[in-house]
Motif scaffolding. Structure first.
Motif, mmCIF file in Angstrom:
data_model
loop_
_atom_site.group_PDB
_atom_site.id
_atom_site.type_symbol
_atom_site.label_atom_id
_atom_site.label_comp_id
_atom_site.label_asym_id
_atom_site.label_seq_id
_atom_site.Cartn_x
_atom_site.Cartn_y
_atom_site.Cartn_z
ATOM 1 N N VAL A 1 0.869 -1.073 0.027
ATOM 2 C CA VAL A 1 0.009 0.012 -0.126
ATOM 3 C C VAL A 1 1.035 1.291 0.086
ATOM 4 O O VAL A 1 2.158 1.116 0.348
ATOM 5 N N ALA A 2 0.460 2.376 -0.326
ATOM 6 C CA ALA A 2 1.175 3.521 -0.467
ATOM 7 C C ALA A 2 0.306 4.679 -0.083
ATOM 8 O O ALA A 2 -0.890 4.756 -0.551
ATOM 9 N N PHE A 3 0.958 5.889 0.514
ATOM 10 C CA PHE A 3 0.402 7.207 0.654
ATOM 11 C C PHE A 3 0.821 7.718 -0.752
ATOM 12 O O PHE A 3 2.152 8.043 -0.900
ATOM 13 N N VAL A 4 -0.047 8.368 -1.254
ATOM 14 C CA VAL A 4 0.103 9.144 -2.500
ATOM 15 C C VAL A 4 -0.585 10.297 -2.712
ATOM 16 O O VAL A 4 -1.647 10.350 -2.113
ATOM 17 N N TRP A 5 -0.170 11.302 -3.425
ATOM 18 C CA TRP A 5 -1.080 12.286 -3.874
ATOM 19 C C TRP A 5 -1.705 12.384 -5.001
ATOM 20 O O TRP A 5 -1.068 11.809 -5.978
ATOM 21 N N LEU B 1 -4.518 0.674 -10.130
ATOM 22 C CA LEU B 1 -4.509 0.852 -8.789
ATOM 23 C C LEU B 1 -5.797 1.368 -8.417
ATOM 24 O O LEU B 1 -6.757 1.996 -9.242
ATOM 25 N N GLU B 2 -5.873 1.031 -7.205
ATOM 26 C CA GLU B 2 -7.273 1.643 -6.382
ATOM 27 C C GLU B 2 -6.701 2.734 -5.557
ATOM 28 O O GLU B 2 -5.767 2.707 -4.677
ATOM 29 N N ASP C 1 -5.832 -6.721 -5.249
ATOM 30 C CA ASP C 1 -5.063 -7.112 -4.001
ATOM 31 C C ASP C 1 -5.752 -7.088 -2.859
ATOM 32 O O ASP C 1 -6.014 -6.216 -2.166
ATOM 33 N N ASP C 2 -6.619 -8.501 -2.689
ATOM 34 C CA ASP C 2 -7.300 -8.393 -1.456
ATOM 35 C C ASP C 2 -7.198 -9.161 -0.414
ATOM 36 O O ASP C 2 -7.792 -9.838 0.676
ATOM 37 N N ARG C 3 -5.447 -9.322 -0.079
ATOM 38 C CA ARG C 3 -5.261 -9.913 1.009
ATOM 39 C C ARG C 3 -5.486 -9.312 2.072
ATOM 40 O O ARG C 3 -5.747 -7.962 2.230
ATOM 41 N N VAL D 1 -3.690 -5.970 3.318
ATOM 42 C CA VAL D 1 -3.898 -4.929 2.600
ATOM 43 C C VAL D 1 -5.361 -4.447 3.160
ATOM 44 O O VAL D 1 -5.385 -3.079 3.229
ATOM 45 N N ARG D 2 -6.283 -5.174 3.123
ATOM 46 C CA ARG D 2 -7.654 -4.723 3.457
ATOM 47 C C ARG D 2 -7.714 -4.248 4.997
ATOM 48 O O ARG D 2 -8.298 -3.134 5.073
ATOM 49 N N ALA D 3 -6.828 -4.540 5.810
ATOM 50 C CA ALA D 3 -6.698 -4.161 7.073
ATOM 51 C C ALA D 3 -6.230 -2.718 7.170
ATOM 52 O O ALA D 3 -6.606 -1.956 8.169
#
Length: 285
Positions: free
Chosen positions: A143-147, A155-156, A270-272, A275-277
């Motif tokens: 996961v990533a913090f993106v602007w 990507l979601e 990517d529903d691992r 990642v969801r948590a």
């Protein structure tokens, strides 16, 4: 043939073949088309052969390209499997988080609490602005913090917060004492810009208009350093103005600019659980 090739170059080659064009492949890889073309040419140079014919009818593989393609596919796939095996080898699943500057805003603390609660580990990777996907495109982050705006691709993203933008100026700049500034006040100022590979994100942080570019910076810290040195000015999120505060830089509000949006992003499909948590822990309740 001279020197070893890089896995990235093989991945780029495979992506171009699969997409059928440099334009489509560049969008999927989150890189600029010139940068992608340069890397494929570098691969051809290292191998001492031409891999692709670029004709009016589109791209076609040369005989050498046909010979390389199955090996390139296997190497790229084997590396992805090796990377996943290494990650799974630990005693607990590891969530790899990409970010391009210190995020603050209580977000990292919430993410750490959520991963610990589920028995997961957290690893943070700082990634330069040259990869606007913050490691999601090449699979090095989960996961990533993106602007936003987010570069097109698989990507979601979910918006976490919206903040006004400010302009970072040297403390002795003639505009630094003003309580606010209008976009027109910055029309003649040289700007510190994100790399061209950042695509639409670069344009957003230039205010969406043509600018005189003084210097490019790969990191937020590098941009602030360039501002402090007098190289140019830079737009910055209000929260980052606090996180990156220093006495030789002043950040003045520019209220007429649209606010910026910080989001959490992940690869589509990517529903691992980890990642969801992570996403659930970050979204506003």
């Amino acid at each position: 043939m001279s020197g070893d090739v890089h896995l990235r170059d093989l991945r780029y080659f495979v992506a171009v073949v699969d997409a059928g064009s440099f334009t489509s492949a560049a969008a999927a890889l989150f890189v600029s088309q010139p940068a992608l073309s340069k890397q494929v040419r570098a691969l051809e140079t290292r191998l001492g052969v031409r891999l692709l014919d670029r004709g009016p009818g589109g791209l076609t593989l040369t005989a050498e390209g046909e010979a390389l393609l199955p090996h390139a596919r296997r190497l790229v796939t084997d590396w992805a499997r090796a990377r996943d095996d290494v990650r799974r080898a630990g005693t607990a699943p590891t969530l790899v988080v990409g970010m391009q500057t210190t995020v603050g805003r209580d977000l990292t603390r919430r993410l750490l609490a959520a991963t610990r609660e589920r028995g997961h580990r957290l690893q943070v990777r700082l990634i330069s602005w040259s990869d606007p996907s913050a490691g999601l495109a090449d699979g090095t982050t989960d996961v990533a913090f993106v602007w936003l705006p987010l570069v097109a691709g698989d990507l979601e993203a979910r918006v976490l917060l919206r903040e006004p933008r400010r302009v970072a100026l040297p403390a002795d700049h003639p505009l630094a004492a003003r309580p606010t500034l209008a976009p027109a006040d910055l029309a003649d100022e040289p700007f510190v810009a994100l790399p061209r590979s950042a695509g639409p994100l670069r344009e957003f942080w230039l205010g969406g208009v043509a600018r005189s570019i003084a210097v490019e910076a790969d990191t937020a810290e590098g941009a602030i350093e360039a501002v402090a040195s007098g190289s140019g000015v830079a737009l910055i999120a209000e929260g980052n103005a606090r996180l990156l505060a220093r006495p030789d830089v002043v950040c003045v509000p520019v209220p007429d600019l649209a606010p910026c949006e910080l989001a959490v992003a992940w690869r589509r499909g990517d529903d691992r659980d980890l990642v969801r948590a992570a996403v659930d822990a970050l979204l506003p309740s």
